[in-house]
Design an enzyme around this catalytic site. Structure first.
Site, mmCIF file in Angstrom:
data_model
loop_
_atom_site.group_PDB
_atom_site.id
_atom_site.type_symbol
_atom_site.label_atom_id
_atom_site.label_comp_id
_atom_site.label_asym_id
_atom_site.label_seq_id
_atom_site.Cartn_x
_atom_site.Cartn_y
_atom_site.Cartn_z
ATOM 1 C CE1 TYR A 23 86.206 -41.801 -100.524
ATOM 2 C CE2 TYR A 23 84.259 -40.885 -99.480
ATOM 3 C CZ TYR A 23 85.519 -41.422 -99.381
ATOM 4 O OH TYR A 23 86.080 -41.597 -98.150
ATOM 5 N NE ARG A 60 87.664 -52.549 -94.978
ATOM 6 C CZ ARG A 60 87.720 -51.294 -94.575
ATOM 7 N NH1 ARG A 60 88.167 -50.986 -93.406
ATOM 8 N NH2 ARG A 60 87.349 -50.298 -95.369
ATOM 9 C CE LYS A 75 88.978 -43.648 -98.876
ATOM 10 N NZ LYS A 75 88.307 -43.158 -97.666
ATOM 11 C CD GLU A 122 91.303 -45.554 -97.461
ATOM 12 O OE1 GLU A 122 91.940 -44.523 -97.187
ATOM 13 O OE2 GLU A 122 90.266 -45.881 -96.853
ATOM 14 C CG ASP A 123 89.315 -49.593 -98.031
ATOM 15 O OD1 ASP A 123 89.280 -48.933 -96.973
ATOM 16 O OD2 ASP A 123 88.452 -49.471 -98.916
ATOM 17 C CG ASP A 167 91.153 -42.626 -94.784
ATOM 18 O OD1 ASP A 167 91.003 -41.614 -94.086
ATOM 19 O OD2 ASP A 167 90.349 -42.987 -95.660
ATOM 20 C CG ASP A 168 90.206 -47.862 -93.939
ATOM 21 O OD1 ASP A 168 89.184 -47.409 -94.448
ATOM 22 O OD2 ASP A 168 91.172 -48.285 -94.613
ATOM 23 C CG ASN A 201 81.250 -46.284 -96.103
ATOM 24 O OD1 ASN A 201 80.192 -45.732 -95.925
ATOM 25 N ND2 ASN A 201 82.388 -45.847 -95.595
HETATM 26 O O1 LIG Z 1 85.843 -44.907 -98.320
HETATM 27 C C1 LIG Z 1 84.975 -44.563 -97.500
HETATM 28 O O2 LIG Z 1 83.870 -44.166 -97.816
HETATM 29 C C2 LIG Z 1 85.329 -44.594 -96.040
HETATM 30 C C3 LIG Z 1 86.342 -45.625 -95.812
HETATM 31 O O3 LIG Z 1 87.528 -45.360 -95.764
HETATM 32 C C4 LIG Z 1 85.918 -47.034 -95.797
HETATM 33 O O4 LIG Z 1 84.732 -47.313 -95.658
HETATM 34 O O5 LIG Z 1 86.801 -47.876 -95.950
HETATM 35 MG MG LIG Z 2 88.686 -47.065 -96.359
#
Ligand SMILES: O=C([O-])CC(=O)C(=O)O
Ligand SMILES: [Mg+2]
Length: 567
Positions: free
Chosen positions: A106, A159, A177, A248-249, A271-272, A421
């Site tokens: 991760y 992203r 994830k 996600e992202d 999630d973001d 991150n």
């Molecule tokens: O993945 C991770 O560590 C947290 C998150 O969702 C991101 O930064 O996009």
């Molecule tokens: Mg994310």
């Protein structure tokens, strides 16, 4: 083919596969742990060395190899390979050594994994939906291998963490994830499916890399992009009407737009936006145990007014209103700073998600700013004296010494969360935050950091990461058979994490339960989320005993089960 339930651990798995076909199935492979009688029955003699191993011994062997590598990226690649070779063993190692392995499967290492995904690609995992296959989405998803899927994590790679557009390499994120869905919440790997919407990339390096595995094309945008995503979502709903879909992202504007568009059509969340908000809120609630400054008295500066910044602000705003402030009072407590400085009314390009958080020009008319009149983070900190500073900007070092010292002058216990991150994008290094605030800062970072040294003590750094939230939310949604994901479910998730904070009983303790307790945290989050889903009317009511039984049935432990040959 297999059954998912932990409670069935001694019930034999029935399979037709034998020999090489069996040991090359990652979900069925046990490596040297196949027993003598299984080796007889499944014709495995000779394919395996004669030694019969326990899973503990196998885990130990893999761990030794893992530790012998010289870089974390090699460790990441090794673990990905283990996952694709013997999935049970991968999770056995992960669950036993979660603190050591989390930063490898991760953030931060998964970031490098995405950047170099093309170079280390070996075996298929998950589904690539590439734009040229836009008319084949249903056909691809129809594969019977995916019959039991209940959770999808999807990204379009635009992203990735704070690393920007990684194109098809973004697949590392849904894989990572979902590894946490299993590692932290015990959701069986067969119920999970990582998906990458491969709609091209604007990353020059990827486009010109001869090894790039994705569709070599500029990103599809606008109506074509929307039509593709629509086709994807409708195919998902048709294939798995009750699936949980985690976004996600995605890049800022798409992230909030797509969430708004689809959150009433299926069981889905981003999630973001929502997961990050819940953990930021939970960590802040824990910090309040230490500072004693009530939520209603907080002033919150957020650097980065994209989807995460707006998501965090929305959830905290709601919490402040729940705590007694009027909507207007609560709104005025937020200072969102983006590329062009503080968001103020009348500014150009304000998005709908940012709108509630623009500051009133009159309210800040007496602020002391430089001659040019720019209002950046430093001016915000000097004038608004925020109690909380949150970074979701992807800009390394943006919480500079002058910003942090100015904040520390204004408040006794500066609460500072550099959440970007991976580690390389963090707005600040915790050790600096401690030094610049004379040890008064309460810190939460998005990526893991080594302990801070302060006055001869090692102080652990809490990881304010959505990994405390989304696995439990997912498990709760599954256990409740929730039809939708509500904001209240994230609020309660954040509150549960706060309630498990060591600060609840000791003001000098760390803010979050340590990472090695993520399984317990996820289970507690799941229970509360399932109850909230019922309260919100998005799940059928059931009693606590039924819910507990469902949770127990869903939580898979990575152990080997006996196998039986189907003739
Ligand atoms: O993945 C991770 O560590 C947290 C998150 O969702 C991101 O930064 O996009
Ligand atoms: Mg994310």
């Amino acid at each position: 083919m297999t059954q998912a339930f932990a409670s069935d651990w001694d019930v034999p798995v029935k399979t037709r596969l034998t020999g090489f076909d069996l040991i090359t199935q990652p979900m069925l492979n046990k490596g040297m742990a196949f027993s003598q009688s299984e080796r007889d029955m499944f014709r495995l003699h000779g394919l395996l060395p004669p030694h019969i191993a326990t899973i503990e011994e196998q885990a130990e062997r893999r761990l030794r190899v893992l530790r012998a590598f010289s870089t974390d990226f090699e460790r990441y690649a090794f673990l990905r390979d283990l996952q694709d070779t013997n999935e049970t063993l991968f999770y056995a190692v992960l669950v036993r050594h979660i603190e050591e392995l989390l930063p490898l499967v991760y953030t931060p290492t998964v970031g490098e994994g995405c950047q170099h995904f093309s170079e280390i690609w070996r075996k298929p995992r998950g589904v690539f939906l590439s734009y040229p296959n836009k008319d084949r989405i249903r056909e691809i998803l129809a594969d019977p291998r995916f019959d039991r899927v209940r959770v999808i994590v999807v990204s379009d790679g635009e992203r990735i963490l704070g690393l920007g557009d990684q194109g098809a390499g973004g697949m590392g994120i849904p894989i990572g994830k979902l590894s946490l869905y299993t590692g932290c919440a015990g959701i069986h790997p067969e119920l999970t499916l990582p998906i990458l919407l491969d709609v091209g990339t604007n990353n020059r390096e990827r486009l010109t890399n001869p090894l790039y595995i994705g569709w070599r094309h500029e990103r599809i945008v606008g109506a074509e992009y929307d039509a593709f995503v629509e086709e994807f979502v409708s195919a998902v709903i048709e294939r798995w009407p009750d699936v949980l879909l985690q976004w996600e992202d995605f890049a800022g504007s798409n992230a909030s737009r797509l969430l708004a568009k689809y959150r009433d059509r299926l069981c889905t969340f981003n999630d973001d936006i929502q997961g990050t908000a819940a953990i930021a809120a939970g960590t802040l609630m824990a910090a309040i145990n230490v500072t004693g400054v009530k939520l209603t008295e907080q002033r919150i500066a957020v650097l980065g007014a994209g989807s995460a910044g707006c998501g965090i602000s929305s959830l905290l705003l709601r919490a402040m209103v729940d705590a007694g402030l009027s909507e207007e009072q609560a709104r005025s407590a937020f200072y969102l700073v983006d590329r062009n400085g503080l968001l103020v009314d009348g500014m150009e390009g304000i998005t709908p998600a940012q709108m509630p958080f623009v500051q009133d020009r009159h309210a800040i008319s007496d602020w002391v700013v430089d001659e040019a009149g720019d209002i950046g983070l430093l001016e915000v900190v000097r004038n608004a004296k925020p109690t909380v500073l949150i970074g979701v900007s992807g800009q390394a070092g943006a919480f500079s010494e002058d910003v942090v010292r100015a904040m520390a002058e204004g408040v006794r216990h500066p609460v500072i969360f550099p959440l970007s991150n991976p580690t390389s994008r963090s707005e600040a290094v915790p050790q600096h935050l401690m030094e610049w605030t004379d040890g008064r800062a309460l810190i939460g970072t998005g990526s893991p950091f080594p302990p801070v040294q302060w006055q001869g003590r090692d102080i652990p750094v809490d990881q304010t990461n959505n990994s405390y939230i989304f696995p439990g939310v997912g498990l709760g949604v599954l256990a409740a058979n929730a039809r939708r994901v509500t904001d209240a479910m994230f609020m309660v998730a954040g509150k549960v994490v706060a309630s498990m904070s060591p600060t609840a009983t000791d003001r000098n303790a760390r803010l979050l339960p340590p990472v090695d307790q993520l399984r317990a945290v996820s289970l507690a989050v799941a229970r509360a989320v399932a109850v909230q889903a019922q309260a919100d009317g998005v799940a059928e009511a059931c009693d606590q005993a039924t819910l507990d039984r469902r949770l127990q049935e869903l939580v898979w432990e990575p152990t080997y089960r006996p196998y039986e040959l189907v003739k």
